[in-house]
Design a protein around this motif. Sequence first.
Motif, PDB file in Angstrom:
ATOM      1  N   GLU A 157       0.909  -1.255  -0.027  1.00  0.00           N
ATOM      2  CA  GLU A 157       0.251  -0.158   0.036  1.00  0.00           C
ATOM      3  C   GLU A 157       0.859   1.424   0.061  1.00  0.00           C
ATOM      4  OE1 GLU A 157      -3.297   0.088  -0.506  1.00  0.00           O
ATOM      5  OE2 GLU A 157      -3.053  -2.091  -0.689  1.00  0.00           O
ATOM      6  N   LYS A 160       2.151   1.784  -3.338  1.00  0.00           N
ATOM      7  CA  LYS A 160       1.118   2.122  -4.419  1.00  0.00           C
ATOM      8  C   LYS A 160       0.982   3.667  -4.170  1.00  0.00           C
ATOM      9  CE  LYS A 160      -1.814  -1.686  -4.922  1.00  0.00           C
ATOM     10  NZ  LYS A 160      -3.183  -2.458  -4.563  1.00  0.00           N
ATOM     11  N   ILE A 163       3.066   5.941  -5.839  1.00  0.00           N
ATOM     12  CA  ILE A 163       2.858   6.232  -7.476  1.00  0.00           C
ATOM     13  C   ILE A 163       2.362   7.560  -7.839  1.00  0.00           C
ATOM     14  CG2 ILE A 163       2.073   5.038  -9.595  1.00  0.00           C
ATOM     15  CD1 ILE A 163       2.254   2.518  -8.042  1.00  0.00           C
ATOM     16  N   LYS A 169      -2.010   2.470 -11.154  1.00  0.00           N
ATOM     17  CA  LYS A 169      -1.923   1.955  -9.641  1.00  0.00           C
ATOM     18  C   LYS A 169      -1.525   0.481  -9.578  1.00  0.00           C
ATOM     19  CE  LYS A 169      -2.436   5.803  -7.104  1.00  0.00           C
ATOM     20  NZ  LYS A 169      -1.210   6.486  -6.535  1.00  0.00           N
ATOM     21  N   ASP A 170      -1.590  -0.209 -10.757  1.00  0.00           N
ATOM     22  CA  ASP A 170      -1.116  -1.618 -10.792  1.00  0.00           C
ATOM     23  C   ASP A 170       0.230  -1.631 -10.448  1.00  0.00           C
ATOM     24  OD1 ASP A 170       0.193  -3.891 -12.445  1.00  0.00           O
ATOM     25  OD2 ASP A 170      -1.939  -4.343 -12.264  1.00  0.00           O
ATOM     26  N   LEU A 171       0.696  -2.233  -9.488  1.00  0.00           N
ATOM     27  CA  LEU A 171       2.202  -2.126  -9.047  1.00  0.00           C
ATOM     28  C   LEU A 171       3.307  -2.799 -10.175  1.00  0.00           C
ATOM     29  CD1 LEU A 171       1.980  -3.635  -5.579  1.00  0.00           C
ATOM     30  CD2 LEU A 171       2.631  -1.009  -6.164  1.00  0.00           C
TER      31      LEU A 171
END
Length: 211
Positions: A157, A160, A163, A169-171
């Motif tokens: 988290e 994320k 970012i 937000k897709d790691l």
Amino acid sequence: MENPVKLEISRRGLFISSAAAVAVASAAGRVAAQSAGNEMAYTTKVSFSVNGKGQHLDVDNRTTLLDALREHLHLTGTKKGCDHGQCGACTVIVDGRRINSCLTLAVMHEGDEVTTIEGLGQPGNLHAMQAAFVKHDGFQCGYCTPGQICSSVAVLEEIKANIPSHVSKDLNAAAAVTPAEIRERMSGNICRCGAYSNILDAISEVAGIKA
Ligand code: FES
Ligand code: FES
């Protein structure tokens, strides 16, 4: 033969010492009773939520969050390792942030939302991170594991949250998470069994990257 005068003095001395000892003992008793009374005054009522359930405690002000969880609420999944912020075994998530519960007082958490390992998932309904730890053998004795898992969940988290908003937000897609970054962010969680490479495998799987 013993001198009677000397004996008399000696008896008086003994009497005086005994009387003094009784006086001291009784004063000490009063102080002890008084401090016991004071101790009762040094408790505070605190309410917070643990794993989604409201809890209301009346605790000694010196009670750590860790002891409140373990001793008062009997949530013994959270472990006590060093009890002074060095091992991470006591990691829990408070209002979305991971913290060492041995380093914070329960009374400082009025209104907070606390998540412990029990709140992440249960047998039969494991959190993805718990399942990944099982799959990758991310433990040996298991003592550090609740802290490792709570930390891992919060670490992803944290990454994320860092970012930039215009990036997915897709790691994995954001290429925001690397094994080196995970290792660095997990460095406060010590594993005496040395299960680090398997722990990294588990976290990487959940993050969707290659360890
Ligand atoms: S028990 Fe809290 S950091 Fe070790
Ligand atoms: S699994 Fe034993 S201390 Fe980590």
